[in-house]
Design a protein around this motif. Structure first.
Motif, mmCIF file in Angstrom:
data_model
loop_
_atom_site.group_PDB
_atom_site.id
_atom_site.type_symbol
_atom_site.label_atom_id
_atom_site.label_comp_id
_atom_site.label_asym_id
_atom_site.label_seq_id
_atom_site.Cartn_x
_atom_site.Cartn_y
_atom_site.Cartn_z
ATOM 1 N N ARG A 73 0.844 -1.188 0.000
ATOM 2 C CA ARG A 73 0.000 0.000 0.000
ATOM 3 C C ARG A 73 0.882 1.242 0.000
ATOM 4 O O ARG A 73 1.867 1.324 0.736
ATOM 5 N N ASP A 113 -4.039 8.092 -1.853
ATOM 6 C CA ASP A 113 -3.719 6.672 -2.027
ATOM 7 C C ASP A 113 -3.134 6.436 -3.423
ATOM 8 O O ASP A 113 -3.826 6.521 -4.439
ATOM 9 N N THR A 123 -1.626 3.585 -4.360
ATOM 10 C CA THR A 123 -1.452 2.150 -4.592
ATOM 11 C C THR A 123 -1.786 1.745 -6.024
ATOM 12 O O THR A 123 -1.094 0.934 -6.626
ATOM 13 N N ARG A 124 -2.800 2.328 -6.614
ATOM 14 C CA ARG A 124 -3.217 1.959 -7.967
ATOM 15 C C ARG A 124 -2.531 2.787 -9.055
ATOM 16 O O ARG A 124 -2.714 2.524 -10.238
ATOM 17 N N SER A 174 0.394 3.687 -11.390
ATOM 18 C CA SER A 174 1.504 2.885 -11.894
ATOM 19 C C SER A 174 2.840 3.526 -11.534
ATOM 20 O O SER A 174 2.998 4.738 -11.597
#
Ligand SMILES: [Zn+2]
Length: 76
Positions: free
Chosen positions: A21, A30, A32-33, A35
């Motif tokens: 995470r 956030d 995390t997603r 790239s």
């Protein structure tokens, strides 16, 4: 070393792993997603450039097909 650029505050952050995470240290967005880019591998993405003599290239047609996939410049 991985690098992510935060889409919210546009500040880069670095981590040794892009699996865990990942929260932006600046604005807590956030990431995390988002790239990641491998910061150390960035130099390797540069295309190969060959400088080759034109007459040598014409005398060696097999070489011509070999280097076809690479970016190259020929000179006279
Ligand atoms: Zn941020």
């Amino acid at each position: 070393m991985y690098k992510k650029l935060c889409p919210k505050c546009h500040q880069p952050s670095f981590s040794s792993s892009d699996i865990d995470r990942w929260i932006c240290p600046v604005c807590n967005f956030d990431l995390t997603r988002v790239s990641s880019k491998d910061a150390e591998a960035r130099k390797a993405t540069k295309p190969h450039l060959f400088i080759i003599k034109n007459s040598y290239l014409q005398e060696n047609p097999t070489l011509n097909t070999k280097i076809k996939s690479y970016e190259y410049q020929s000179f006279d």
